[in-house]
Design an enzyme around this catalytic site. Structure first.
Site, PDB file in Angstrom:
ATOM      1  N   GLN A 188     -12.624   7.865  -1.903  1.00 29.57           N
ATOM      2  CA  GLN A 188     -11.975   8.288  -2.722  1.00 29.57           C
ATOM      3  C   GLN A 188     -11.595   9.621  -2.977  1.00 29.57           C
ATOM      4  OE1 GLN A 188     -14.346   7.615  -6.658  1.00 29.57           O
ATOM      5  NE2 GLN A 188     -14.763   6.048  -5.058  1.00 29.57           N
ATOM      6  N   HIS A 227     -10.049  12.520  -6.692  1.00 26.63           N
ATOM      7  CA  HIS A 227     -10.017  12.628  -8.027  1.00 26.63           C
ATOM      8  C   HIS A 227      -8.705  13.722  -8.172  1.00 26.63           C
ATOM      9  CE1 HIS A 227     -13.404  10.133  -8.637  1.00 26.63           C
ATOM     10  NE2 HIS A 227     -14.170  11.102  -8.237  1.00 26.63           N
ATOM     11  N   GLU A 265     -17.266  15.773 -10.669  1.00 25.97           N
ATOM     12  CA  GLU A 265     -18.513  15.075 -10.662  1.00 25.97           C
ATOM     13  C   GLU A 265     -19.651  15.610  -9.759  1.00 25.97           C
ATOM     14  OE1 GLU A 265     -17.174  11.164  -9.673  1.00 25.97           O
ATOM     15  OE2 GLU A 265     -18.246  11.265  -7.607  1.00 25.97           O
ATOM     16  N   HIS A 277     -14.403  11.585  -0.703  1.00 29.59           N
ATOM     17  CA  HIS A 277     -15.716  11.408  -0.427  1.00 29.59           C
ATOM     18  C   HIS A 277     -16.044   9.816  -0.680  1.00 29.59           C
ATOM     19  CE1 HIS A 277     -14.924  11.767  -4.957  1.00 29.59           C
ATOM     20  NE2 HIS A 277     -15.876  10.764  -5.258  1.00 29.59           N
ATOM     21  N   ARG A 308      -7.848   6.097  -4.372  1.00 31.46           N
ATOM     22  CA  ARG A 308      -8.740   5.267  -3.232  1.00 31.46           C
ATOM     23  C   ARG A 308      -7.736   5.371  -1.793  1.00 31.46           C
ATOM     24  NH1 ARG A 308      -9.558   2.517  -7.599  1.00 31.46           N
ATOM     25  NH2 ARG A 308     -11.692   2.248  -8.213  1.00 31.46           N
TER      26      ARG A 308
END
Length: 431
Positions: A96, A98, A133, A273, A292
């Site tokens: 995926q 972001h 993240e 990642h 994804r």
């Protein structure tokens, strides 16, 4: 201080044992993937201030500045801008990426204008926020992170001796790196599943054969084979869990990374990642935006994905915590929504001050730690004290004991001190 009651999310990729062992609880036999710690609307932690358990999100919404602090609200709005987790992976998560803030805001507005329900399986953007993240390992942890240099990936693919992979290897050797990575990922994700099935199956067989290195059964001797043996083993595991998924080929474009305890990965917008296995503490901006690339039965929007991915090659950028002036070890990232610090407390050591002009969450992952709020003097006589003189000036306060997996929420006006023997992580905003 408020002890947190947290929710375990039972995703299929979760470990059946890691979280129960950390928490000292019996295993249910079902996967337990993530322990959510924070105020995310999907599973907010709960606190009890004398009137029964209440969602932390509701407590913050009732008095944002009183709970979070004026500076945090001005920077991030009237909500806790981060979500802390303990993640326990026993099988690979989906591959995926972001979006960044601009991409998220634009994509969210477009889907809102088209009337796409926010819970629709084919929706890409659940909110208008980005989702940087950070994951730090509590045990040895494996993952995929960012594009490996194109020339190295070409060598890894060619060593498999799969005819269907050679065109990709040729592109990676010949074209400028960014263009080559884009072309190969586009080809893999856009290919007809039936037409590419033979290449995927042959690749799965080849990575199994070479996973043991040059001396393995059926493995030819050669420098490339030995160099990539650990990578092949990781891809073999992916092939086992996602048989026939062309996401295996996309995964092979990425760096395979193995973290040791305390090491971390920071995942910025556009970085592809996937986590493969291990136990770790994860912190992220409070968003649900995920696009994804594969290794999932969920929706994959290839054109939108290619718009978001950053086709930049390099190493995975493993982080180690850096010592701060207050005795903390800080994982430094560019994210404004969160700042994660680690404190390793030793018996007989001086208490650690955790003061910060914002709300914070403290999580214990090892040992036993006493946490005392010196600001709560008024309640000390009624509730009892956890220690005397922890601020070095004869003060006392109300305390809580933290053991592995337990956590506490502290509003902006708390003056916490920690002592004992163990490891705690402190999550707050970056001010």
């Amino acid at each position: 201080m408020d002890r947190l009651q947290n929710t375990v999310r039972p995703y299929a990729w979760g470990s059946t044992t890691a979280l129960p062992e950390l928490l000292g609880e019996p295993a249910s036999g079902e996967p337990q993937a993530e322990l959510w710690i924070g105020a995310h609307p999907g599973a907010p932690s709960r606190i009890d201030r004398g009137r029964g358990p209440v969602a932390l999100s509701e407590v913050i919404a009732a008095d944002p500045e009183g709970e979070l602090g004026t500076a945090a609200v001005a920077a991030h709005g009237p909500r806790l801008p981060f979500l802390l987790k303990i993640l326990a992976a026993d099988r690979p998560l989906s591959l995926q990426v972001h979006p960044d803030l601009t991409q998220a805001a634009t994509g969210f507005a477009e889907e809102e204008a088209r009337g796409v329900p926010r819970d629709a399986p084919h929706r890409n953007y659940r909110d208008d926020q980005h989702k940087p993240e950070l994951l730090t390992a509590l045990t040895p942890f494996e993952g995929l992170c960012g594009f490996r240099p194109a020339e190295e990936t070409a060598g890894l693919l060619s060593a498999l001796e799969v005819d269907g992979l050679e065109p990709y290897a040729d592109i990676l050797r010949a074209a400028p790196e960014e263009a080559a990575l884009r072309e190969v990922l586009t080809a893999v994700l856009s290919a007809d599943r039936e037409e590419i099935a033979g290449t995927v199956a042959q690749t799965a067989a080849a990575v199994h054969r070479l996973a043991q290195g040059p001396g393995g059964p059926g493995g030819p001797a050669g420098p490339e084979t030995g160099r990539y043996a650990a990578d092949y083993a990781a891809y073999a595991g992916i092939a086992d869990h996602y048989p026939g998924d062309p996401g295996l080929l996309a995964a092979m474009l990425l760096n395979h990374v193995r973290l040791q305890q305390g090491e971390a990965l920071y995942l910025d917008a556009g970085v592809p990642h996937a986590y493969l296995s291990g136990l770790g503490v994860e912190i992220m901006a409070n968003s649900d935006n995920v696009l994804r690339c594969g290794l999932t039965p969920k929706h994959v929007d290839v054109p939108e994905l290619l718009r978001v991915v950053r086709f930049e090659a390099g190493g995975p950028g493993v982080l180690t915590p850096q010592a701060d002036s207050d005795g903390a070890e800080v994982y430094r990232t560019p994210a404004g929504e969160f700042r994660l610090s680690r404190y390793v407390l030793l018996p007989g050591g001086a208490p650690r001050r955790l003061d910060v002009p914002a709300a914070q969450i403290v999580l214990c992952t090892d040992g036993r730690v006493d946490l005392v709020d010196l600001a709560d003097q008024a309640s000390a006589g009624e509730a009892g004290t956890a220690g005397e003189g922890l601020d070095g000036a004869g003060g006392s306060g109300v305390g809580l004991v933290l053991t592995p997996g337990r956590s506490v929420y502290l509003p902006v006006d708390a003056r916490p001190r920690a002592h004992g023997e163990g490891t705690i992580f402190r999550a707050t905003v970056a001010l």
